[in-house]
Design an enzyme around this catalytic site. Structure first.
Site, PDB file in Angstrom:
ATOM      1  N   LYS A 155       0.838  -1.202   0.000  1.00 10.34           N
ATOM      2  CA  LYS A 155       0.000   0.000   0.000  1.00 10.34           C
ATOM      3  C   LYS A 155       0.876   1.256   0.000  1.00 10.34           C
ATOM      4  O   LYS A 155       1.033   1.924   1.030  1.00 10.34           O
ATOM      5  CB  LYS A 155      -0.957  -0.050   1.197  1.00 10.34           C
ATOM      6  CG  LYS A 155      -2.013  -1.142   1.023  1.00 10.34           C
ATOM      7  CD  LYS A 155      -2.838  -1.363   2.264  1.00 10.34           C
ATOM      8  CE  LYS A 155      -3.887  -0.330   2.472  1.00 10.34           C
ATOM      9  NZ  LYS A 155      -5.074  -0.472   1.624  1.00 10.34           N
TER      10      LYS A 155
HETATM   11  C1  LIG Z   1      -6.614  -1.276  -3.751  1.00  8.38           C
HETATM   12  C2  LIG Z   1      -7.010  -2.234  -2.686  1.00  8.38           C
HETATM   13  N1  LIG Z   1      -7.346  -3.493  -3.025  1.00  8.38           N
HETATM   14  C3  LIG Z   1      -7.714  -4.383  -2.093  1.00  8.38           C
HETATM   15  C4  LIG Z   1      -7.789  -4.059  -0.754  1.00  8.38           C
HETATM   16  C5  LIG Z   1      -8.195  -5.073   0.254  1.00  8.38           C
HETATM   17  O1  LIG Z   1      -7.079  -5.462   1.024  1.00  8.38           O
HETATM   18  P1  LIG Z   1      -7.255  -5.993   2.501  1.00  8.38           P
HETATM   19  O2  LIG Z   1      -8.264  -7.070   2.435  1.00  8.38           O
HETATM   20  O3  LIG Z   1      -5.895  -6.503   2.868  1.00  8.38           O
HETATM   21  O4  LIG Z   1      -7.687  -4.857   3.320  1.00  8.38           O
HETATM   22  C6  LIG Z   1      -7.468  -2.769  -0.362  1.00  8.38           C
HETATM   23  C7  LIG Z   1      -7.587  -2.394   1.050  1.00  8.38           C
HETATM   24  O5  LIG Z   1      -6.746  -1.991   1.710  1.00  8.38           O
HETATM   25  C8  LIG Z   1      -7.041  -1.837  -1.346  1.00  8.38           C
HETATM   26  O6  LIG Z   1      -6.697  -0.603  -0.992  1.00  8.38           O
END
Ligand SMILES: Cc1ncc(COP(=O)(O)O)c(C=O)c1O
Length: 306
Positions: A155
């Site tokens: 992220k």
């Molecule tokens: C672009 C994106 N895809 C998918 C997710 C889902 O990830 P997670 O389940 O680890 O929160 C997130 C969330 O943070 C995201 O920002």
């Protein structure tokens, strides 16, 4: 009184006092890596369960490697700090934990080397992220960056400028969420969620090598679908038009949990109601994250001492 605190420059302080200088490098160039962790309140247990902290912090540390950041904490310490911070906040409701590793030098210049790093984390109370029972989505004109532009597996703050534009375009057109495609036109993910389709009783989701964030909720859903419902998930590229043919579509994410999608680009998904598989997964996931399913308690860290 419960209130928000931050762990900032090595100390626990009220969130309102955790401020940075406007010359901070990350603010100018997106040179930061963040995470989002949920703490889920269980009113019967009088407990908050932090969900899959370790996996989130592993992803944060991976992101730091990409951005050439060194933070002076390992995963266990990051987890311990989060528990202590959550205790200090003393909330009795769902919370959201936002860890942030960032280039903290007050310096200009487009680079990641020779810039100091810092780490902070704060907690706020936070309920539903997509505030509808069934979301209406559109396919966005904005695409997901490829691994060779900004690695999507972690992220990285700058990555989210594109996702933010996609989300705002969608909301201002009357949709609840945007679905972004890959550079070669396959379905990638929502602006803050992964995506699943159910077709003929099977689940399908884009593969991790399709420029998506390998979501921790995505991993939970694949595991729970298999273990609890006997449903396998195929990880394969998904054509845009399959969004219209699917029996069910849903989004998964730490913030969004399991959110059913009722409509994509003005086309009803299935019969427009929450599908059977989606509903079952919503229920199972909701129990798991609130510490109600003993099989998955290893994913939950209780905040309060009993
Ligand atoms: C672009 C994106 N895809 C998918 C997710 C889902 O990830 P997670 O389940 O680890 O929160 C997130 C969330 O943070 C995201 O920002």
């Amino acid at each position: 009184m419960p209130s928000s605190y931050a762990f900032f420059r090595g100390k626990f302080i009220p969130l309102a006092e955790a401020n940075i200088n406007i010359m901070t490098h990350a603010l100018h160039y997106g040179t930061a890596v963040f995470e989002g962790i949920r703490g889920n309140w269980n009113s019967q247990h009088k407990q908050i369960y932090l969900f899959r902290q370790k996996e989130h912090y592993q992803r944060l540390i991976n992101g730091c490697k990409v951005m050439r950041m060194n933070i002076p904490y390992g995963i266990d310490e990051l987890c311990r700090v989060t528990v202590e911070l959550a205790r200090k906040c003393a909330f009795e409701q769902d919370i959201y934990v936002r860890p942030l590793a960032y280039k903290c030098s007050e310096a200009l210049g487009v680079r990641v080397h020779d810039i100091a790093d810092d780490y902070t984390v704060f907690i706020i109370p936070w309920g539903r992220y997509i505030d509808v029972d069934k979301a209406k989505c559109c396919v966005s004109a904005w695409q997901c960056p490829t691994d060779n532009s900004i690695p999507p597996q972690v992220k990285i703050m700058g990555h989210y400028a594109g996702n933010a534009m996609a989300k705002s375009d969608a909301v201002e057109k009357g949709f609840d969420e945007a679905i972004l495609l890959t550079h070669d036109g396959y379905v990638a993910q929502g602006s803050g969620e992964n995506i699943f389709l159910a077709i003929n009783g099977k689940l399908i989701t884009p593969p991790t090598w399709n420029n998506i964030l390998p979501g921790i909720t995505r991993d939970c859903v694949i595991t729970l679908a298999k273990n609890e419902l006997g449903i396998e998930t195929a990880e394969r590229p998904i054509d845009r038009a399959e969004l219209f043919f699917a029996d069910e579509v849903f989004l998964t994410g730490t913030a969004a949990h399991v959110t059913p999608v009722a409509e994509v680009d003005h086309r009803q998904v299935g019969d427009g109601e929450i599908g059977k598989i989606t509903r079952q997964l919503q229920q199972i996931y909701s129990d798991v994250i609130r510490g109600e399913n003993s099989k998955y308690l290893h994913w939950c860290t209780p905040v309060y001492e009993k």
